[in-house]
Motif scaffolding. Structure first.
Motif, PDB file in Angstrom:
ATOM      1  N   THR A 257       0.836  -1.205   0.000  1.00 24.23           N
ATOM      2  CA  THR A 257       0.000   0.000   0.000  1.00 24.23           C
ATOM      3  C   THR A 257       0.866   1.249   0.000  1.00 24.23           C
ATOM      4  OG1 THR A 257      -1.834  -1.109   1.121  1.00 24.23           O
ATOM      5  CG2 THR A 257      -1.736   1.287   1.296  1.00 24.23           C
ATOM      6  N   LEU A 258       1.873   1.276   0.874  1.00 22.43           N
ATOM      7  CA  LEU A 258       2.770   2.428   0.922  1.00 22.43           C
ATOM      8  C   LEU A 258       3.657   2.477  -0.312  1.00 22.43           C
ATOM      9  CD1 LEU A 258       3.750   4.872   2.438  1.00 22.43           C
ATOM     10  CD2 LEU A 258       5.314   3.411   3.723  1.00 22.43           C
ATOM     11  N   VAL A 259       4.064   1.321  -0.820  1.00 22.71           N
ATOM     12  CA  VAL A 259       4.874   1.279  -2.039  1.00 22.71           C
ATOM     13  C   VAL A 259       4.140   1.971  -3.181  1.00 22.71           C
ATOM     14  CG1 VAL A 259       5.691  -0.250  -3.879  1.00 22.71           C
ATOM     15  CG2 VAL A 259       6.287  -0.745  -1.515  1.00 22.71           C
TER      16      VAL A 259
ATOM     17  N   TYR B  20       8.751  12.865 -11.364  1.00 18.76           N
ATOM     18  CA  TYR B  20       9.529  12.544 -12.568  1.00 18.76           C
ATOM     19  C   TYR B  20       8.903  13.188 -13.806  1.00 18.76           C
ATOM     20  CZ  TYR B  20      11.361   9.782 -16.465  1.00 18.76           C
ATOM     21  OH  TYR B  20      11.935   9.392 -17.658  1.00 18.76           O
ATOM     22  N   ASN B  21       7.596  13.043 -13.968  1.00 16.71           N
ATOM     23  CA  ASN B  21       6.912  13.603 -15.134  1.00 16.71           C
ATOM     24  C   ASN B  21       6.888  15.127 -15.117  1.00 16.71           C
ATOM     25  OD1 ASN B  21       6.397  11.007 -15.936  1.00 16.71           O
ATOM     26  ND2 ASN B  21       4.218  11.035 -15.434  1.00 16.71           N
ATOM     27  N   TYR B  22       6.916  15.680 -13.917  1.00 20.19           N
ATOM     28  CA  TYR B  22       6.766  17.130 -13.763  1.00 20.19           C
ATOM     29  C   TYR B  22       8.101  17.860 -13.869  1.00 20.19           C
ATOM     30  CZ  TYR B  22       4.222  21.259 -12.117  1.00 20.19           C
ATOM     31  OH  TYR B  22       3.611  22.478 -12.029  1.00 20.19           O
ATOM     32  N   THR B  23       9.217  17.121 -13.689  1.00 20.57           N
ATOM     33  CA  THR B  23      10.535  17.746 -13.671  1.00 20.57           C
ATOM     34  C   THR B  23      11.251  17.504 -14.996  1.00 20.57           C
ATOM     35  OG1 THR B  23      10.682  17.345 -11.298  1.00 20.57           O
ATOM     36  CG2 THR B  23      12.730  17.915 -12.446  1.00 20.57           C
ATOM     37  N   GLU B  24      11.535  18.554 -15.689  1.00 20.84           N
ATOM     38  CA  GLU B  24      12.193  18.443 -16.988  1.00 20.84           C
ATOM     39  C   GLU B  24      13.633  17.944 -16.816  1.00 20.84           C
ATOM     40  OE1 GLU B  24      13.160  21.260 -20.901  1.00 20.84           O
ATOM     41  OE2 GLU B  24      11.915  22.001 -19.256  1.00 20.84           O
ATOM     42  N   GLY B  25      14.011  16.996 -17.643  1.00 18.60           N
ATOM     43  CA  GLY B  25      15.388  16.513 -17.639  1.00 18.60           C
ATOM     44  C   GLY B  25      15.687  15.463 -16.584  1.00 18.60           C
ATOM     45  N   LYS B  26      14.682  15.017 -15.866  1.00 22.64           N
ATOM     46  CA  LYS B  26      14.914  14.018 -14.827  1.00 22.64           C
ATOM     47  C   LYS B  26      15.112  12.641 -15.463  1.00 22.64           C
ATOM     48  CE  LYS B  26      13.546  13.619 -10.074  1.00 22.64           C
ATOM     49  NZ  LYS B  26      12.580  14.080  -9.076  1.00 22.64           N
ATOM     50  N   THR B  27      16.036  11.857 -14.927  1.00 23.96           N
ATOM     51  CA  THR B  27      16.323  10.532 -15.463  1.00 23.96           C
ATOM     52  C   THR B  27      15.639   9.457 -14.629  1.00 23.96           C
ATOM     53  OG1 THR B  27      18.312  10.220 -14.117  1.00 23.96           O
ATOM     54  CG2 THR B  27      18.572  11.366 -16.239  1.00 23.96           C
ATOM     55  N   SER B  28      15.499   8.273 -15.224  1.00 27.00           N
ATOM     56  CA  SER B  28      14.889   7.164 -14.502  1.00 27.00           C
ATOM     57  C   SER B  28      15.755   6.747 -13.319  1.00 27.00           C
ATOM     58  CB  SER B  28      14.678   5.973 -15.441  1.00 27.00           C
ATOM     59  OG  SER B  28      15.908   5.562 -16.027  1.00 27.00           O
ATOM     60  N   LEU B  29      17.077   6.891 -13.466  1.00 32.54           N
ATOM     61  CA  LEU B  29      17.980   6.567 -12.357  1.00 32.54           C
ATOM     62  C   LEU B  29      17.750   7.521 -11.186  1.00 32.54           C
ATOM     63  CD1 LEU B  29      20.318   4.965 -11.173  1.00 32.54           C
ATOM     64  CD2 LEU B  29      21.905   6.544 -12.310  1.00 32.54           C
ATOM     65  N   ALA B  30      17.561   8.795 -11.485  1.00 29.33           N
ATOM     66  CA  ALA B  30      17.288   9.777 -10.433  1.00 29.33           C
ATOM     67  C   ALA B  30      15.954   9.470  -9.755  1.00 29.33           C
ATOM     68  CB  ALA B  30      17.278  11.185 -11.017  1.00 29.33           C
ATOM     69  N   ALA B  31      14.981   9.039 -10.551  1.00 32.32           N
ATOM     70  CA  ALA B  31      13.677   8.689  -9.986  1.00 32.32           C
ATOM     71  C   ALA B  31      13.800   7.492  -9.052  1.00 32.32           C
ATOM     72  CB  ALA B  31      12.685   8.394 -11.108  1.00 32.32           C
ATOM     73  N   LYS B  32      14.602   6.517  -9.444  1.00 36.05           N
ATOM     74  CA  LYS B  32      14.801   5.335  -8.595  1.00 36.05           C
ATOM     75  C   LYS B  32      15.456   5.728  -7.276  1.00 36.05           C
ATOM     76  CE  LYS B  32      17.154   0.855  -8.509  1.00 36.05           C
ATOM     77  NZ  LYS B  32      18.029  -0.077  -9.257  1.00 36.05           N
ATOM     78  N   LYS B  33      16.464   6.586  -7.342  1.00 31.67           N
ATOM     79  CA  LYS B  33      17.124   7.053  -6.123  1.00 31.67           C
ATOM     80  C   LYS B  33      16.148   7.816  -5.235  1.00 31.67           C
ATOM     81  CE  LYS B  33      21.846   7.357  -7.965  1.00 31.67           C
ATOM     82  NZ  LYS B  33      22.980   8.261  -8.294  1.00 31.67           N
ATOM     83  N   GLU B  34      15.288   8.600  -5.859  1.00 29.27           N
ATOM     84  CA  GLU B  34      14.298   9.368  -5.099  1.00 29.27           C
ATOM     85  C   GLU B  34      13.312   8.438  -4.403  1.00 29.27           C
ATOM     86  OE1 GLU B  34      10.660  12.396  -6.179  1.00 29.27           O
ATOM     87  OE2 GLU B  34      12.591  12.715  -7.177  1.00 29.27           O
ATOM     88  N   LEU B  35      12.910   7.370  -5.090  1.00 31.91           N
ATOM     89  CA  LEU B  35      11.990   6.403  -4.498  1.00 31.91           C
ATOM     90  C   LEU B  35      12.615   5.724  -3.287  1.00 31.91           C
ATOM     91  CD1 LEU B  35       9.310   4.798  -4.630  1.00 31.91           C
ATOM     92  CD2 LEU B  35      10.499   3.171  -6.131  1.00 31.91           C
ATOM     93  N   LEU B  36      13.850   5.263  -3.435  1.00 29.73           N
ATOM     94  CA  LEU B  36      14.535   4.585  -2.329  1.00 29.73           C
ATOM     95  C   LEU B  36      14.776   5.548  -1.170  1.00 29.73           C
ATOM     96  CD1 LEU B  36      17.112   2.401  -4.312  1.00 29.73           C
ATOM     97  CD2 LEU B  36      14.885   1.735  -3.391  1.00 29.73           C
ATOM     98  N   SER B  37      15.076   6.810  -1.502  1.00 25.84           N
ATOM     99  CA  SER B  37      15.257   7.815  -0.462  1.00 25.84           C
ATOM    100  C   SER B  37      13.947   8.041   0.296  1.00 25.84           C
ATOM    101  CB  SER B  37      15.741   9.128  -1.080  1.00 25.84           C
ATOM    102  OG  SER B  37      15.857  10.137  -0.100  1.00 25.84           O
ATOM    103  N   GLY B  38      12.828   8.002  -0.430  1.00 23.67           N
ATOM    104  CA  GLY B  38      11.528   8.166   0.206  1.00 23.67           C
ATOM    105  C   GLY B  38      11.233   7.047   1.192  1.00 23.67           C
ATOM    106  N   PHE B  39      11.587   5.826   0.821  1.00 22.22           N
ATOM    107  CA  PHE B  39      11.402   4.696   1.734  1.00 22.22           C
ATOM    108  C   PHE B  39      12.262   4.873   2.990  1.00 22.22           C
ATOM    109  CE2 PHE B  39      10.422   2.001  -2.210  1.00 22.22           C
ATOM    110  CZ  PHE B  39       9.068   2.199  -2.065  1.00 22.22           C
TER     111      PHE B  39
END
Length: 317
Positions: free
Chosen positions: A5-7, A18-37
């Protein structure tokens, strides 16, 4: 601790950014997700340490009243139930908590004003007064008072939200205010698990319930990002009298991630996926968003089934 549920919520938030930030990479998104956890787990540890902060406040109160009584030459016999609470002592001595707090440099210093207000709220609560009236609290009483403080004082507490806002800035964390209610449910779960005989060795919840949850999170994020164009085209083709540009941005992201799970996670029942994302819509989007999202998903699923493009588990009563 971190369940699916939280995931799902964290993935929706990450895809939104990710969609809202221009130039963001999938790797940066993954790091952001793990940082959120990681930030959510830090909040869990902070809320366990909150117990220590409140006991310290109780000790300060007794010390002040004792000194005042001495000056006034008055008799003062404080009730020490709260200070001697065995569950609280166990939390204070917990090696896992102490180690985590020290290693991650976590503390409540930036929120002391809010903590004082919350301490006053606790003292005014009926559950606290009833507990303090007990002649000899049992270990179960000691746990029960903290369960009640969490559910009756801390849940939906504006002052706690203010404290977390302050701490997010000082400790460079994110999502604490929005995650607090689910973290409080983890605190309740932890309290129930505590056993007197385990002392300082009592196990706390791990960050993830299992390695499968982390794998699910990574795959859900990766597929949502990689298949973004496909899912948006699918959404647009099933809008009735709506232009995709007019959809609330959060609704579009929720639809995108919901479709990702529906189409790439065959072992998760369709009903489960649908219900989870409708709940996210109720929590994070507009009042009518969940009805709109439900209608769009129903249209898409109907067509996918007709084309034999949807393989999903089913819920058997």
């Amino acid at each position: 601790m971190i369940n699916r549920t939280l995931v799902r919520t964290k993935v929706v938030q990450t895809v939104f950014a990710y969609n809202y930030t221009e130039g963001k990479t999938s790797l940066a998104a993954k790091k952001e997700l793990l940082s959120g956890f990681s930030d959510t787990y830090s909040l869990y540890m902070m809320m366990l340490d909150f117990v220590n902060e409140m006991v310290a406040a109780a000790e300060d109160k007794v010390a002040f009243e004792t000194e005042r009584a001495q000056v006034m030459h008055e008799e003062y016999k404080p009730c020490l139930n709260f200070i001697n609470n065995r569950f609280a002592t166990q939390v204070f001595n917990n090696r896992q908590l102490r180690s985590y707090m020290e290693e991650n440099h976590l503390c409540w210093d930036a929120a002391h004003e809010s903590l004082r207000t919350i301490w006053k709220q606790i003292q005014e609560a009926d559950c606290y007064k009833e507990y303090m009236a007990l002649e000899a609290p049992t270990y179960q009483d000691d746990k029960q008072i903290w369960r009640k403080i969490v559910t009756e004082v801390l849940a939906d507490n504006d002052e706690l939200s203010t404290a977390l806002d302050e701490l997010e800035v000082s400790l460079d964390k994110s999502g604490w205010t929005t995650d607090i209610n689910i973290v409080l449910s983890y605190i309740i779960k932890t309290i129930k698990r505590f056993e007197d005989e385990k002392g300082a060795q009592q196990e706390l919840l791990e960050m993830f319930d299992s390695e499968e949850e982390l794998t699910f999170a990574k795959n859900l994020l990766n597929n949502a990002i990689q298949n973004e164009d496909e899912y948006k085209a699918l959404i647009e083709s099933h809008l009735e009298n709506w232009d995709i540009a007019r959809i609330a941005y959060m609704d579009l992201v929720i639809l995108q991630v919901a479709l990702t799970e529906i189409m790439t996670c065959p072992n998760i029942a369709l009903e489960v996926s649908m219900n989870e994302y409708l709940e996210i819509a109720k929590e994070y989007s507009t009042d009518k968003s969940h009805k709109f999202i439900n209608a769009v998903l129903d249209n898409i699923i109907r067509d996918l089934k007709a084309q034999n493009k949807l393989i999903k588990a089913v819920v058997i009563d």
